[in-house]
Design an enzyme around this catalytic site. Structure first.
Site, mmCIF file in Angstrom:
data_model
loop_
_atom_site.group_PDB
_atom_site.id
_atom_site.type_symbol
_atom_site.label_atom_id
_atom_site.label_comp_id
_atom_site.label_asym_id
_atom_site.label_seq_id
_atom_site.Cartn_x
_atom_site.Cartn_y
_atom_site.Cartn_z
ATOM 1 N N SER A 95 -1.673 62.736 51.096
ATOM 2 C CA SER A 95 -2.046 61.139 51.341
ATOM 3 C C SER A 95 -3.312 61.496 52.217
ATOM 4 O O SER A 95 -3.693 62.188 52.890
ATOM 5 C CB SER A 95 -1.006 60.732 52.302
ATOM 6 O OG SER A 95 -1.328 59.280 52.885
ATOM 7 N N LYS A 130 6.482 62.426 50.655
ATOM 8 C CA LYS A 130 5.296 61.437 50.043
ATOM 9 C C LYS A 130 5.743 60.071 49.627
ATOM 10 O O LYS A 130 5.220 58.973 50.181
ATOM 11 C CB LYS A 130 4.360 62.097 49.134
ATOM 12 C CG LYS A 130 3.375 61.261 48.771
ATOM 13 C CD LYS A 130 2.114 61.134 49.751
ATOM 14 C CE LYS A 130 1.369 59.842 49.606
ATOM 15 N NZ LYS A 130 0.788 59.684 48.253
ATOM 16 N N HIS A 190 6.842 58.283 52.876
ATOM 17 C CA HIS A 190 5.320 57.763 53.394
ATOM 18 C C HIS A 190 5.012 56.694 52.878
ATOM 19 O O HIS A 190 4.447 55.701 53.815
ATOM 20 C CB HIS A 190 4.654 58.919 53.261
ATOM 21 C CG HIS A 190 3.221 58.604 53.774
ATOM 22 N ND1 HIS A 190 2.157 58.000 52.871
ATOM 23 C CD2 HIS A 190 2.373 58.970 54.764
ATOM 24 C CE1 HIS A 190 1.173 57.750 53.425
ATOM 25 N NE2 HIS A 190 1.037 58.353 54.522
ATOM 26 N N ASN A 191 4.810 56.547 51.704
ATOM 27 C CA ASN A 191 4.338 55.325 51.105
ATOM 28 C C ASN A 191 5.273 53.965 51.238
ATOM 29 O O ASN A 191 4.537 53.020 51.446
ATOM 30 C CB ASN A 191 4.095 55.288 49.630
ATOM 31 C CG ASN A 191 3.080 56.278 49.218
ATOM 32 O OD1 ASN A 191 2.397 57.178 50.131
ATOM 33 N ND2 ASN A 191 2.512 56.326 47.966
ATOM 34 N N GLU A 202 4.409 53.157 54.576
ATOM 35 C CA GLU A 202 3.144 52.483 54.720
ATOM 36 C C GLU A 202 2.994 51.008 54.219
ATOM 37 O O GLU A 202 2.397 50.161 54.745
ATOM 38 C CB GLU A 202 2.156 53.225 53.697
ATOM 39 C CG GLU A 202 0.799 52.890 53.427
ATOM 40 C CD GLU A 202 0.079 53.717 52.194
ATOM 41 O OE1 GLU A 202 0.291 55.120 52.273
ATOM 42 O OE2 GLU A 202 -0.532 53.358 51.279
#
Ligand code: ATR
Length: 472
Positions: A130, A184, A187-188, A191
């Protein structure tokens, strides 16, 4: 001559920047791209790093250029392209070589690829990266999934290229097979939630308080000095202060209000649902992007219902203070959800995900980097907790911040301003802290129409209600 330390396939935006980053750290890197002209352009444009880059026209040449055992990073479009490149690599690599998929893979594909490569003698790593273009070039956050022994073999180069937070590299081995790509994905999802809540606050400032973009930018710049200090708040301030070179108008006002997405936010919601973990704020953020894409329908609906927004009640200073706290409280709820999804995935897949380490490697390099993640890492370091909302530090912060979130959501509702992510954060918090909820009624309804039974508060076992004759 096989003198490159590492290879990389796929010289798109992320791949080329990652390759330059690797070369800059003193490594000789062999590169290959499906379209060979891109490989040579990349080599030509690499400036002082050109000597450390070996352009290869074929995968065979790439393999021949790397010193065995060969680590090869695959940075192509997620999906079928990754399988194609793995198939090609299998033809040219030998035992002990390592393939590292650094794209935005769906972790289920990564799990499948691990299975398919079992017994091949080749090693596979699924690696979440990222930080966008800038992160790839100067230091991304790196989330590694695979065998710990595989990580040990590439740890040196990965920690060298990763972002550093107060000297600590933002790269870590997180668990076997799909763990890195799963983290990940979450994480997104987080986000998406962060970005949506910031956009909702921007909407209140723009439409509720009638502020101009530059004024709003100054508010975000000020907030970036406090508890909201983060990359996303910083770039929001910068975006709002920029003018369109063509018209001279604020850039943000010239951009169509239709958001794109590549799918990782959606995956995080799907996985949360599969695991049975509520991630309502992330869901709201994904749904908001979908709704934003229905521009024509929204314009038609405004003609029917009116898009009028009543002035936001309260004095400006008081509202601004509330907005800062409300955004913070919403952020706590979103992170609580994201980490709860990871905790459950860790149990379900037997990954033993190190939650404090995940928070630590997100402190720099990635899009959601922030001071907040440092606090979060500390909150999790005391051992397993049921939910971020139950860690002492966050209990104190939510006690302080939740009344502001409540006022902002209530006033937004009255004013006609949509705040789906913030209101779902509040709904999550209120539901989570309600010792006696309302699902007793749902259990009664289920028993009424489907004889599903319910538990009683005063005795154990399954029971049925007295609705037999009434139901008939
Ligand atoms: P970016 O990183 O630029 O945002 P991407 O579309 O995710 O973009 O990935 C682009 C990279 O994947 C490119 O290196 C692309 O190769 P080309 O330059 O030849 O287009 C590579 N790529 C996409 N599909 C591929 C495939 N089927 N096989 C090999 N490489 C592929």
């Amino acid at each position: 001559m096989a003198d490159a330390e590492i290879g990389l396939i796929g010289l798109g935006v992320m791949g080329s920047n990652l390759a330059l980053n690797i070369a800059e750290k003193g490594n000789r890197i062999a590169v290959f791209n499906r379209t060979a002209s891109k490989t040579h352009e990349f080599h030509q444009d690499a400036g002082s790093l050109r000597d450390r880059i070996v352009p290869c026209d074929t995968i065979k040449a790439l393999a021949a250029a790397i010193r065995p055992p060969r680590p090869v990073i695959i940075m192509v479009q997620a999906g079928a392209a990754v399988d194609e490149q793995i198939a090609h690599l299998r033809g040219v690599l030998s035992a002990n070589d390592i393939m590292i998929d650094a794209g935005n893979a769906n972790f289920r594909d990564t799990m499948r690829r691990f299975g398919e490569l079992e017994g091949s003698g080749l090693t596979f790593i699924g690696m979440g990266v990222s930080g966008g273009e800038e992160g790839a070039r100067h230091g991304p956050s790196i989330m590694v999934g695979g065998a710990e022994a595989s990580w040990k073999r590439v740890e040196k180069v990965l920690t060298a290229i990763a972002a550093k937070y107060e000297g600590e590299p933002c790269a870590a081995w997180l668990g076997p097979d799909g763990a890195g790509h799963f983290v990940k994905t979450i994480h997104n999802g987080i986000e998406y939630a962060d970005m949506q809540m910031i956009a909702e606050i921007y909407g209140i400032l723009r439409d509720g308080l009638g502020m101009a973009p530059k004024e709003i930018g100054q508010v975000f710049a000020r907030w970036n000095e406090g508890r909201l200090d983060s990359y996303l708040i910083e770039i929001t301030a910068r975006v709002l202060e920029a003018d369109d070179p063509e018209t001279g108008k604020p850039m943000v006002d010239m951009i169509l209000d239709r958001a794109g997405q590549k799918g990782t936010g959606k995956w995080s919601v799907i996985e949360a649902q599969q695991l049975g973990v509520p991630a309502t704020t992330i869901e709201a953020a994904v749904a908001a992007r979908v709704l934003s894409s229905l521009k024509d329908e929204r314009v038609a609906a405004q003609a029917v219902y009116g898009g009028g927004v009543a002035p936001f009640p309260g004095g400006r200073d008081e509202v601004l203070a509330d907005l800062e706290l409300a955004l913070f409280a919403g952020k706590v709820a979103a992170y609580a959800q994201g980490f709860a999804v990871m905790a459950e995935a860790s149990r379900a897949f037997g990954w033993n995900l190190p939650l404090p380490t995940i928070a630590k490697i997100w402190r720099a390099g990635c899009i959601i980097r922030s001071q907040f993640l440092g606090t979060l890492a500390k909150a999790f370091s005391g051992g397993p907790v049921a939910n971020l909302l139950m860690t002492p530090a966050f209990v104190r912060m939510m006690q302080e911040a939740n009344p502001a979130l409540r006022r902002i959501v209530a006033r937004s509702a009255e004013a006609g301003l949509p705040v789906p992510a913030l209101s779902s954060a509040l709904g999550y918090f209120d539901s989570y802290r309600l010792g006696r909820g309302t699902s007793n009624l749902i259990q009664a309804q289920r028993d009424f129409f489907g004889a599903h039974g319910f538990e009683r508060i005063d005795s154990s076992g399954a029971h049925h209600g007295p609705w037999g004759s009434g139901a008939a």
